[in-house]
Design a protein around this motif. Structure first.
Motif, short mmCIF file in Angstrom:
data_model
loop_
_atom_site.label_atom_id
_atom_site.label_comp_id
_atom_site.label_asym_id
_atom_site.label_seq_id
_atom_site.Cartn_x
_atom_site.Cartn_y
_atom_site.Cartn_z
N MET A 64 0.85 -1.19 0.00
CA MET A 64 0.00 0.00 0.00
C MET A 64 0.88 1.24 0.00
O MET A 64 1.78 1.36 0.81
CB MET A 64 -0.89 -0.04 1.25
CG MET A 64 -1.87 1.09 1.35
SD MET A 64 -3.18 0.71 2.57
CE MET A 64 -3.26 2.25 3.45
N ALA A 65 0.61 2.13 -0.92
CA ALA A 65 1.40 3.36 -0.98
C ALA A 65 1.19 4.17 0.29
O ALA A 65 0.11 4.14 0.88
CB ALA A 65 0.97 4.17 -2.20
N ASP A 66 2.23 4.88 0.71
CA ASP A 66 2.15 5.65 1.95
C ASP A 66 1.04 6.69 1.89
O ASP A 66 0.46 7.07 2.90
CB ASP A 66 3.48 6.36 2.23
CG ASP A 66 4.45 5.42 2.91
OD1 ASP A 66 3.99 4.36 3.38
OD2 ASP A 66 5.65 5.74 2.96
N SER A 67 0.75 7.15 0.67
CA SER A 67 -0.23 8.22 0.52
C SER A 67 -1.66 7.67 0.51
O SER A 67 -2.61 8.45 0.50
CB SER A 67 0.03 8.97 -0.78
OG SER A 67 -0.04 8.07 -1.85
N ALA A 98 -10.34 -9.07 6.46
CA ALA A 98 -9.63 -9.18 5.17
C ALA A 98 -8.45 -8.21 5.14
O ALA A 98 -7.34 -8.57 4.72
CB ALA A 98 -10.59 -8.91 4.02
N LEU A 99 -8.68 -6.98 5.58
CA LEU A 99 -7.60 -5.98 5.59
C LEU A 99 -6.50 -6.39 6.56
O LEU A 99 -5.31 -6.30 6.24
CB LEU A 99 -8.16 -4.60 5.96
CG LEU A 99 -9.09 -3.95 4.92
CD1 LEU A 99 -9.78 -2.72 5.51
CD2 LEU A 99 -8.32 -3.58 3.65
N LYS A 100 -6.88 -6.86 7.73
CA LYS A 100 -5.89 -7.25 8.74
C LYS A 100 -5.05 -8.44 8.27
O LYS A 100 -3.84 -8.50 8.51
CB LYS A 100 -6.59 -7.59 10.06
CG LYS A 100 -7.06 -6.34 10.82
CD LYS A 100 -7.84 -6.70 12.08
CE LYS A 100 -8.52 -5.50 12.70
NZ LYS A 100 -7.61 -4.52 13.32
N LEU A 101 -5.70 -9.40 7.58
CA LEU A 101 -4.95 -10.57 7.08
C LEU A 101 -3.91 -10.15 6.05
O LEU A 101 -2.90 -10.83 5.85
CB LEU A 101 -5.90 -11.62 6.49
CG LEU A 101 -6.73 -12.41 7.52
CD1 LEU A 101 -7.79 -13.24 6.82
CD2 LEU A 101 -5.84 -13.32 8.38
N TRP A 150 -4.84 -5.38 -3.31
CA TRP A 150 -3.62 -5.75 -2.56
C TRP A 150 -3.42 -7.25 -2.75
O TRP A 150 -4.17 -8.06 -2.22
CB TRP A 150 -3.77 -5.38 -1.09
CG TRP A 150 -3.90 -3.89 -0.92
CD1 TRP A 150 -2.89 -2.98 -0.95
CD2 TRP A 150 -5.10 -3.13 -0.72
NE1 TRP A 150 -3.38 -1.71 -0.79
CE2 TRP A 150 -4.73 -1.77 -0.65
CE3 TRP A 150 -6.46 -3.47 -0.61
CZ2 TRP A 150 -5.66 -0.76 -0.46
CZ3 TRP A 150 -7.39 -2.46 -0.42
CH2 TRP A 150 -6.99 -1.12 -0.36
N LYS A 151 -2.42 -7.58 -3.54
CA LYS A 151 -2.28 -8.97 -4.01
C LYS A 151 -1.59 -9.89 -2.99
O LYS A 151 -1.62 -11.11 -3.17
CB LYS A 151 -1.49 -9.01 -5.33
CG LYS A 151 -2.03 -8.07 -6.40
CD LYS A 151 -3.00 -8.76 -7.31
CE LYS A 151 -3.35 -7.89 -8.50
NZ LYS A 151 -4.63 -8.28 -9.12
N ASN A 152 -0.93 -9.29 -1.98
CA ASN A 152 -0.26 -10.15 -1.00
C ASN A 152 -1.29 -10.94 -0.18
O ASN A 152 -2.43 -10.52 -0.06
CB ASN A 152 0.60 -9.29 -0.06
CG ASN A 152 -0.26 -8.38 0.83
OD1 ASN A 152 -1.06 -7.61 0.31
ND2 ASN A 152 -0.10 -8.47 2.13
#
Lengths: 223, 223
Positions: free
Chosen positions: A1-4, A24-27, A80-82
């Motif tokens: 994720m870009a810092d901005s 989902a975001l936390k994972l 976010w592909k990771n």
């Protein structure tokens, strides 16, 4: 994720629909700002970002809103592909999506009916719910997680069973829709996901959720 | 598609849920075998391939079944990459999925209520339906297709408006939920997609569908 990148989630702490987005975001290890909504007095921001349905959850990514929890989960996984949530193979993806719909439209829909109707109707709902939970449990046979050897999209969806349904039946005075004896594979899976730090820190505090549900169930109008 | 691929679609000719699957395949130029189902006497094959919901549509690809029309559309788009249905950008994909759900869960759900209730209730349904159709029409503003400059996923979904809702209101004796005056952008889009050979050959014959709907509406129990 870009810092901005600026990421916001609008939710309600008791709702699996917004909690699933947060998980989902936390994972994926993605930071976001969380806004707790009061559904009896929705915030101007929620109404601005979801003017069509005026519902949580909403994810806002750099000012662009996405509504509908299943749509948001796909958006997160594609952006976010990771730590991918959905499997890569198209057929496996289709099966994950099929069972996700099954959880929402069959299992959650039946669970929401648990407190409606006569005692006889409640018994029927419990029987039906158990039948469908068994069908879902069969999908776990021989696997560590619904996603295979690691937690994935369908596990995120199924946490509604692990941390809401199991708690709700306790709040209903021990309805015992699910027991470890009846659903040994599901309960082993619950034990397994509970050991994952991210999941354990994310799930709603059990006692607080029981208290909330008991208060809600005490109101005759709620189901 | 490999020559050895075997592809089957189980559907009902009057149902947009299976027709949308067929349109997606046709837009990609994929051959399939079609099985018309009698929903009052479902075939053993349908029950075998969709044991959970026992519903159409089902797509069977080399023996592997996929159910649920939206899940099938994603499967088709991920399996056969030519003529992509969904856009490539994650946010545009999320918007397509959001509006697809809106069509099914808001517009189609309201359309199915058109014949229920009192005259007053019907008037309210019509007003609500028009309001939501206008919201959807706004998505088309300045574009040739919902998908942008070519037909895509959301266009496939919206054909239920072009070739079912428009026909149903005629079969209901001229309900005029939609008119060209009220929805000029949607009607221009209908004209545009009707000129696409694949769409034109695929859509259910209008007179036959009107006849079917009239017979169905004549039965007091149907909605």
């Amino acid at each position: 994720m870009a810092d901005s990148d600026e990421l916001m989630v609008f939710g309600v702490w008791t709702s699996h629909y917004s909690r699933r987005v947060e998980l989902a975001l936390k994972l994926k290890g993605i930071q976001y700002q969380y806004f707790e909504e009061d559904l009896s007095n929705k915030s101007p921001l929620l109404l601005k970002y979801n003017p069509i349905h005026k519902k949580i959850p909403v994810l806002v990514h750099n000012g662009k809103p996405v509504a509908e929890s299943l749509v948001i989960l796909e958006y997160i996984d594609e952006t976010w592909k990771n730590n991918p949530l959905l499997p890569q193979d198209p057929y496996a993806r289709a099966m994950s999506r099929f069972w996700a719909k099954f959880i929402d439209e069959t299992i959650v829909a039946l669970a929401l009916k648990l407190r409606a109707g006569t005692e006889e109707e409640q018994k029927q709902t419990i029987e039906e719910l158990r039948k469908h939970l068994k069908v879902l449990e069969n999908q776990l046979e021989g696997k560590e997680f619904f996603g295979g050897d690691r937690i994935g999209y369908l596990d995120v969806m199924a946490t509604v069973i692990a941390f809401w349904l199991v708690v709700a039946q306790e709040a209903m005075g021990g309805l015992e829709v699910m027991t470890e004896e009846r659903f040994p594979i599901l309960y082993k899976w619950i034990g397994r996901i509970t050991k994952i730090d991210v999941v354990n820190e994310w799930r709603p505090p059990k006692e607080k959720l029981i208290e909330y549900l008991k208060a809600r169930f005490a109101s005759p109008k709620s189901v």
